[in-house]
Design an enzyme around this catalytic site. Structure first.
Site, PDB file in Angstrom:
ATOM      1  N   ASP A 147       0.864  -1.178   0.000  1.00 50.90           N
ATOM      2  CA  ASP A 147       0.000   0.000   0.000  1.00 50.90           C
ATOM      3  C   ASP A 147       0.904   1.233   0.000  1.00 50.90           C
ATOM      4  O   ASP A 147       2.125   1.110   0.172  1.00 50.90           O
ATOM      5  CB  ASP A 147      -0.938   0.006   1.198  1.00 50.90           C
ATOM      6  CG  ASP A 147      -2.317   0.557   0.831  1.00 50.90           C
ATOM      7  OD1 ASP A 147      -2.369   1.658   0.240  1.00 50.90           O
ATOM      8  OD2 ASP A 147      -3.328  -0.099   1.131  1.00 50.90           O
ATOM      9  N   SER A 155     -13.737  -2.946 -12.694  1.00 55.49           N
ATOM     10  CA  SER A 155     -14.942  -2.432 -12.028  1.00 55.49           C
ATOM     11  C   SER A 155     -16.155  -2.636 -12.917  1.00 55.49           C
ATOM     12  O   SER A 155     -16.075  -2.465 -14.139  1.00 55.49           O
ATOM     13  CB  SER A 155     -14.782  -0.940 -11.723  1.00 55.49           C
ATOM     14  OG  SER A 155     -16.002  -0.369 -11.292  1.00 55.49           O
ATOM     15  N   TYR A 182      -9.760   6.927  -7.591  1.00 52.08           N
ATOM     16  CA  TYR A 182     -11.092   7.103  -8.172  1.00 52.08           C
ATOM     17  C   TYR A 182     -11.768   8.403  -7.759  1.00 52.08           C
ATOM     18  O   TYR A 182     -12.896   8.394  -7.234  1.00 52.08           O
ATOM     19  CB  TYR A 182     -11.987   5.912  -7.805  1.00 52.08           C
ATOM     20  CG  TYR A 182     -11.861   5.438  -6.381  1.00 52.08           C
ATOM     21  CD1 TYR A 182     -12.647   5.989  -5.368  1.00 52.08           C
ATOM     22  CD2 TYR A 182     -10.966   4.442  -6.044  1.00 52.08           C
ATOM     23  CE1 TYR A 182     -12.537   5.564  -4.058  1.00 52.08           C
ATOM     24  CE2 TYR A 182     -10.847   3.997  -4.738  1.00 52.08           C
ATOM     25  CZ  TYR A 182     -11.631   4.556  -3.752  1.00 52.08           C
ATOM     26  OH  TYR A 182     -11.514   4.124  -2.459  1.00 52.08           O
ATOM     27  N   TYR A 185     -11.909   7.166 -14.731  1.00 50.64           N
ATOM     28  CA  TYR A 185     -11.877   5.905 -13.989  1.00 50.64           C
ATOM     29  C   TYR A 185     -12.342   4.753 -14.876  1.00 50.64           C
ATOM     30  O   TYR A 185     -11.702   3.691 -14.932  1.00 50.64           O
ATOM     31  CB  TYR A 185     -12.776   6.034 -12.759  1.00 50.64           C
ATOM     32  CG  TYR A 185     -12.883   4.800 -11.908  1.00 50.64           C
ATOM     33  CD1 TYR A 185     -11.835   4.414 -11.076  1.00 50.64           C
ATOM     34  CD2 TYR A 185     -14.047   4.033 -11.909  1.00 50.64           C
ATOM     35  CE1 TYR A 185     -11.947   3.283 -10.265  1.00 50.64           C
ATOM     36  CE2 TYR A 185     -14.167   2.909 -11.108  1.00 50.64           C
ATOM     37  CZ  TYR A 185     -13.116   2.534 -10.283  1.00 50.64           C
ATOM     38  OH  TYR A 185     -13.231   1.423  -9.489  1.00 50.64           O
ATOM     39  N   ASP A 216       4.602   3.093  -4.206  1.00 50.91           N
ATOM     40  CA  ASP A 216       3.717   3.716  -5.183  1.00 50.91           C
ATOM     41  C   ASP A 216       3.673   2.814  -6.407  1.00 50.91           C
ATOM     42  O   ASP A 216       4.675   2.652  -7.107  1.00 50.91           O
ATOM     43  CB  ASP A 216       4.246   5.098  -5.558  1.00 50.91           C
ATOM     44  CG  ASP A 216       3.337   5.846  -6.531  1.00 50.91           C
ATOM     45  OD1 ASP A 216       2.402   5.228  -7.085  1.00 50.91           O
ATOM     46  OD2 ASP A 216       3.567   7.052  -6.737  1.00 50.91           O
ATOM     47  N   VAL A 217       2.522   2.190  -6.673  1.00 47.84           N
ATOM     48  CA  VAL A 217       2.432   1.214  -7.751  1.00 47.84           C
ATOM     49  C   VAL A 217       2.464   1.852  -9.135  1.00 47.84           C
ATOM     50  O   VAL A 217       2.551   1.139 -10.142  1.00 47.84           O
ATOM     51  CB  VAL A 217       1.171   0.338  -7.612  1.00 47.84           C
ATOM     52  CG1 VAL A 217       1.234  -0.477  -6.334  1.00 47.84           C
ATOM     53  CG2 VAL A 217      -0.107   1.177  -7.683  1.00 47.84           C
ATOM     54  N   ASN A 222      -4.874  -4.450  -7.051  1.00 47.92           N
ATOM     55  CA  ASN A 222      -6.139  -3.997  -6.481  1.00 47.92           C
ATOM     56  C   ASN A 222      -6.134  -2.503  -6.160  1.00 47.92           C
ATOM     57  O   ASN A 222      -7.198  -1.888  -6.068  1.00 47.92           O
ATOM     58  CB  ASN A 222      -6.409  -4.807  -5.206  1.00 47.92           C
ATOM     59  CG  ASN A 222      -7.530  -4.246  -4.369  1.00 47.92           C
ATOM     60  OD1 ASN A 222      -8.699  -4.318  -4.738  1.00 47.92           O
ATOM     61  ND2 ASN A 222      -7.182  -3.654  -3.226  1.00 47.92           N
TER      62      ASN A 222
END
Length: 247
Positions: free
Chosen positions: A40, A140, A92, A153, A61-62, A88
């Protein structure tokens, strides 16, 4: 409840593991025998402490290649080469097109979509050596709904499906599968602010009349990351109580 061992000796990276769906997935991977790398932006210490010695936490930081290099290094030092990656983590913010600026657009794309690419670049070589690997991108169901203010998004979440399908073609011969999971609106800290009226409005468009819980999303992800799903790749699995009916 007796623990099951569908993921024994597997090493799983879960991003956005500090809370909500990510935390639930991390805990379930561990319960099923996996070693877990919980990722995270801030160290997901609560998740790691709940799991115990079979988990490590990584603050990364992905959207940054250096973040993925740090995740890989931490996994190798603690457990070994990564077998499973579940992307994951998500960004958003709600902005109608009139208010949507390029910085928000790019941050949304970098966290939600660039991370999929960066994780593949980091971990495909190791998976190829093992002749086994699993990528799951959390998309989503909003891509099939009339949700205003979320064009950026939705674009990023559609991109996840496209990338998983394309990546599947590149790595199938190496025993690696790549799939997307499309959750519906789920009961997490991020949705706590919704009132009962808003929740009921969501339920009324579903076949199953209740809010999704994080655990509802976990099961399909567990399936996709086992040998039971070895012949399933490039797919988009909708998990939303029957709200988004794909025709």
């Amino acid at each position: 409840m007796t623990d099951i061992v569908t993921h024994r000796n597997r090493i799983a990276v879960v991003t956005g593991a500090g809370r909500g769906i990510g935390a639930a997935m991390a805990l379930e991977f561990a319960r099923r025998g996996a070693k877990v790398v919980a990722v995270d932006l801030k160290d997901p210490s609560v998740t790691v402490q709940t799991i115990g010695p079979n988990a490590i936490g990584v603050a990364a930081d992905v959207s940054d290649p250096l973040g993925w290099a740090a995740i890989d290094m931490a996994a190798k030092e603690a457990f070994g080469d990564v077998d499973i990656v579940v992307n994951n983590a998500a960004y958003y913010p709600n902005h109608a097109i009139d208010d949507l600026d390029f910085e928000t657009w790019r941050r949304t794309m970098s966290v939600n979509l660039d991370a999929q690419f960066l994780s593949a670049k980091q971990f495909v070589p190791g998976m190829r050596r093992k002749k086994w690997g699993r990528f799951v991108g959390i998309s989503s169901n909003s891509i099939g709904l009339t949700v205003p203010g979320m064009s950026h998004y939705m674009a990023s979440k559609m991109g996840i499906m496209g990338f998983m399908r394309g990546l599947a073609n590149d790595v199938a011969d190496d025993g690696i599968t790549c799939n997307a999971v499309l959750p519906g609106l789920t009961h997490t800290v991020a949705t706590e602010a919704q009132g009962e009226e808003q929740r009921r409005a969501t339920w009324q468009t579903q076949a199953i009349k209740r809010f999704a819980e994080p655990e509802d999303i976990v099961g399909p992800v567990m399936f996709l990351t086992t040998d039971d799903a070895a012949f399933m790749t490039g797919q988009a699995l909708v998990v939303d109580g029957g709200q988004y009916r794909v025709g």
